[in-house]
Design a protein around this motif. Sequence first.
Motif: not given
Length: 316
Positions: A229, A206, A307, A232-233, A309
């Motif tokens: 960023h 990340e 997530d 969390r990701n 994504r």
Amino acid sequence: MIGRFVARRAAMLVVTAFVASIAVYGALFIAPGDPATLLIGGGKPPSPRLLAEIHRQYHLDDPFFQGYWRWLTGLLHGDAGQSLTYKDSVTGLITERIGNTAFLVAYAAVLIVVPGIGLGTFAALRGGVGDTLVTVVTTALMAVPTFVMSVLLIWWLSVRWGWLPAYGAGTGFTGRLEHLTLPAVALATAWVAYVAQVTRQAVRTELASEHVETARSRGVPERFVVRKHVLRNAAGPLLSVSGVAVAGLIAGCAIVEQAFGINGVGALLVQSAAKQDLAVVQALALITVVVFVTVNTLVDVAAAALDSRVSLKDSA
């Protein structure tokens, strides 16, 4: 969409549990040996009439599907049969011991998740000597088997230094906390290293991502970049690996409980398997599979929800 995803996962859980129940019952159905001899003991060979009566009473000669259906419906109603060794109901035996195992697993889970994620994040963010030190230590710990770690902890912290007890589960919260510290550490050590390694890699990935570089180029404070960023990701992979680690504790409980003399379901499984107590082994084996799959299902759902994504449709 999330409701459909959860429904599909729940259906997969039910199918997996059903297939596992057939596999567990089938494997022990064809196992060699005669469990009826447990009720007779040593001495001269038992008479065929006595063996036939025991087989009839405990349904040991039932055809496969008839025996499986009786066993499965009994489990669904909370009746797992009778133990030939302990002369007690299997449900009672498990209920009596499951508290110690649940406390041990919960304790070890905390020792896995908190230090594992903390060490991995520290190594990825700091780099340099800190990163090298964490990598070396965690790699070494991953190579130590659970039973070896149990022996080392007993010898070092209990026998030599006398800091913590090495036998039994204790009573009450503080007593259990004291008695189960060494077993929890032994159970968690290798998984802590694994979680730390995965966390380190996820956070480093990340940190090198495009959106993090963009945020930094815009002058966003580093602590906000890391919290908003990076962490969390990386939460999805971290949750997934933590879930696998916690579910994996169930399999390791038997070794640790035997080493530390804990009256839990893991030790009960080992003792019952050695004595061919099929009713106990069948129930505990199925419970282990169901708990493992349930934990992983819950983790998959939580990771997909966290997530953004991850496509819920594709994941299902």
